[in-house]
Write a protein that holds these residues in place. Structure first.
Motif, PDB file in Angstrom:
ATOM      1  N   UNK A 182     -34.552 -22.509  20.106  1.00 40.88           N
ATOM      2  CA  UNK A 182     -34.948 -22.278  21.247  1.00 40.88           C
ATOM      3  C   UNK A 182     -34.049 -22.483  22.440  1.00 40.88           C
ATOM      4  N   UNK A 183     -33.295 -23.341  22.728  1.00 38.63           N
ATOM      5  CA  UNK A 183     -32.773 -23.774  23.714  1.00 38.63           C
ATOM      6  C   UNK A 183     -31.316 -24.367  23.464  1.00 38.63           C
ATOM      7  N   UNK A 184     -30.854 -24.931  24.567  1.00 38.84           N
ATOM      8  CA  UNK A 184     -29.375 -25.473  24.652  1.00 38.84           C
ATOM      9  C   UNK A 184     -29.200 -26.707  23.704  1.00 38.84           C
ATOM     10  N   UNK A 185     -30.193 -27.434  23.823  1.00 46.63           N
ATOM     11  CA  UNK A 185     -29.994 -28.871  22.973  1.00 46.63           C
ATOM     12  C   UNK A 185     -30.026 -28.386  21.582  1.00 46.63           C
ATOM     13  N   UNK A 186     -30.881 -27.517  21.195  1.00 48.91           N
ATOM     14  CA  UNK A 186     -31.031 -27.234  19.690  1.00 48.91           C
ATOM     15  C   UNK A 186     -29.657 -26.389  19.304  1.00 48.91           C
ATOM     16  N   UNK A 187     -29.217 -25.611  20.407  1.00 50.34           N
ATOM     17  CA  UNK A 187     -27.757 -24.962  19.972  1.00 50.34           C
ATOM     18  C   UNK A 187     -26.534 -25.904  19.627  1.00 50.34           C
ATOM     19  N   UNK A 188     -26.566 -27.049  20.130  1.00 49.38           N
ATOM     20  CA  UNK A 188     -25.823 -28.179  20.287  1.00 49.38           C
ATOM     21  C   UNK A 188     -25.856 -28.659  18.805  1.00 49.38           C
ATOM     22  N   UNK A 189     -27.215 -29.070  18.771  1.00 51.22           N
ATOM     23  CA  UNK A 189     -27.377 -29.581  17.331  1.00 51.22           C
ATOM     24  C   UNK A 189     -26.806 -28.644  16.137  1.00 51.22           C
ATOM     25  N   UNK A 190     -27.250 -27.461  16.418  1.00 48.33           N
ATOM     26  CA  UNK A 190     -26.877 -26.339  15.500  1.00 48.33           C
ATOM     27  C   UNK A 190     -25.254 -26.481  15.185  1.00 48.33           C
ATOM     28  N   UNK A 191     -24.629 -26.475  16.439  1.00 44.79           N
ATOM     29  CA  UNK A 191     -23.243 -26.345  16.197  1.00 44.79           C
ATOM     30  C   UNK A 191     -22.520 -27.603  15.558  1.00 44.79           C
ATOM     31  N   UNK A 192     -23.238 -28.649  15.759  1.00 42.96           N
ATOM     32  CA  UNK A 192     -22.905 -29.819  15.005  1.00 42.96           C
ATOM     33  C   UNK A 192     -23.251 -29.791  13.410  1.00 42.96           C
ATOM     34  N   UNK A 193     -24.305 -29.568  13.011  1.00 43.30           N
ATOM     35  CA  UNK A 193     -24.504 -29.038  11.687  1.00 43.30           C
ATOM     36  C   UNK A 193     -23.580 -27.941  11.188  1.00 43.30           C
ATOM     37  N   UNK A 194     -23.244 -26.940  11.700  1.00 42.43           N
ATOM     38  CA  UNK A 194     -22.247 -25.853  11.274  1.00 42.43           C
ATOM     39  C   UNK A 194     -21.064 -26.528  10.943  1.00 42.43           C
ATOM     40  N   UNK A 195     -20.601 -27.346  12.001  1.00 45.35           N
ATOM     41  CA  UNK A 195     -19.177 -27.992  11.740  1.00 45.35           C
ATOM     42  C   UNK A 195     -19.203 -29.107  10.760  1.00 45.35           C
ATOM     43  N   UNK A 196     -20.324 -29.750  10.377  1.00 44.08           N
ATOM     44  CA  UNK A 196     -20.617 -30.770   9.505  1.00 44.08           C
ATOM     45  C   UNK A 196     -20.357 -30.096   8.055  1.00 44.08           C
ATOM     46  N   UNK A 197     -20.839 -28.841   7.966  1.00 41.03           N
ATOM     47  CA  UNK A 197     -20.989 -28.173   6.663  1.00 41.03           C
ATOM     48  C   UNK A 197     -19.866 -27.581   6.412  1.00 41.03           C
ATOM     49  N   UNK A 198     -19.106 -27.244   7.540  1.00 38.24           N
ATOM     50  CA  UNK A 198     -17.614 -26.599   7.213  1.00 38.24           C
ATOM     51  C   UNK A 198     -16.666 -28.002   6.739  1.00 38.24           C
ATOM     52  N   UNK A 199     -16.859 -28.981   7.329  1.00 41.77           N
ATOM     53  CA  UNK A 199     -16.132 -30.025   6.777  1.00 41.77           C
ATOM     54  C   UNK A 199     -16.419 -30.332   5.445  1.00 41.77           C
ATOM     55  N   UNK A 200     -17.406 -30.367   4.889  1.00 38.42           N
ATOM     56  CA  UNK A 200     -17.880 -30.616   3.654  1.00 38.42           C
ATOM     57  C   UNK A 200     -17.258 -29.732   2.622  1.00 38.42           C
ATOM     58  N   UNK A 201     -17.294 -28.412   2.824  1.00 36.87           N
ATOM     59  CA  UNK A 201     -16.690 -27.437   2.233  1.00 36.87           C
ATOM     60  C   UNK A 201     -14.984 -27.522   1.953  1.00 36.87           C
ATOM     61  N   UNK A 202     -14.503 -27.936   3.047  1.00 30.10           N
ATOM     62  CA  UNK A 202     -13.185 -27.909   3.148  1.00 30.10           C
ATOM     63  C   UNK A 202     -12.589 -29.336   2.421  1.00 30.10           C
ATOM     64  N   UNK A 203     -13.564 -30.403   2.462  1.00 29.37           N
ATOM     65  CA  UNK A 203     -13.104 -31.570   1.900  1.00 29.37           C
ATOM     66  C   UNK A 203     -13.167 -31.239   0.204  1.00 29.37           C
ATOM     67  N   UNK A 204     -14.141 -30.405  -0.166  1.00 29.01           N
ATOM     68  CA  UNK A 204     -14.111 -29.861  -1.705  1.00 29.01           C
ATOM     69  C   UNK A 204     -12.731 -29.131  -1.797  1.00 29.01           C
TER      70      UNK A 204
END
Length: 140
Positions: free
Chosen positions: A77-99
């Motif tokens: 709903x806000x910028x703080x949660x958008x930053x959290x989402x961006x972090x989660x997205x990048x962490x998930x991307x890192x995991x699939x590229x590690x695979x």
């Protein structure tokens, strides 16, 4: 190339589709001060998605199209949660590229490692700190 590499590339493509969608949400909620950073990440994921679609074809697979929508891990709903989402997205991307690094060899492994590094750097910027083993720490 191995079946494992094709499966890992297909999983990475699915994750990139989700990241492109997720960054659309991030861009709509992020403060103006970080909007350019979100737009640059969105563009990077679109480019990687397109490259992965070609890679999947080159490996003998059929790239899957993006879903119409993706479930978000939490409300944004806000910028703080958008930053959290961006972090989660990048962490998930890192995991699939590690695979993908583990499943591939040569130039493909080097390219996947570079993309993992890029995701880890973006995640660290969003989070404000890095993690010891990007792409692996997210699975603990």
């Amino acid at each position: 190339m191995s079946t494992g590499a094709l499966q890992a590339a297909t999983a990475a493509l699915a994750a990139e589709h989700a990241a492109v969608y997720g960054y659309g949400v991030v861009g709509g909620r992020i403060d103006a001060a970080r909007r350019a950073e979100a737009a640059a990440a969105h563009d990077a994921h679109r480019a990687r998605r397109d490259a992965l679609a070609r890679m999947v074809r080159d490996l003998g697979g059929k790239p899957r199209a993006a879903e119409a929508a993706y479930a978000l891990p939490f409300a944004v709903p806000d910028s703080a949660s958008a930053v959290r989402l961006a972090t989660v997205l990048e962490d998930r991307i890192a995991a699939v590229y590690a695979d993908l690094v583990r499943a591939s060899r040569g130039a493909l492994a080097r390219e996947a490692a570079g993309t993992l590094r890029d995701a880890a750097v973006r995640a660290a910027r969003w989070r404000g700190t890095g993690v010891a083993f990007p792409g692996l720490a997210e699975r603990a």
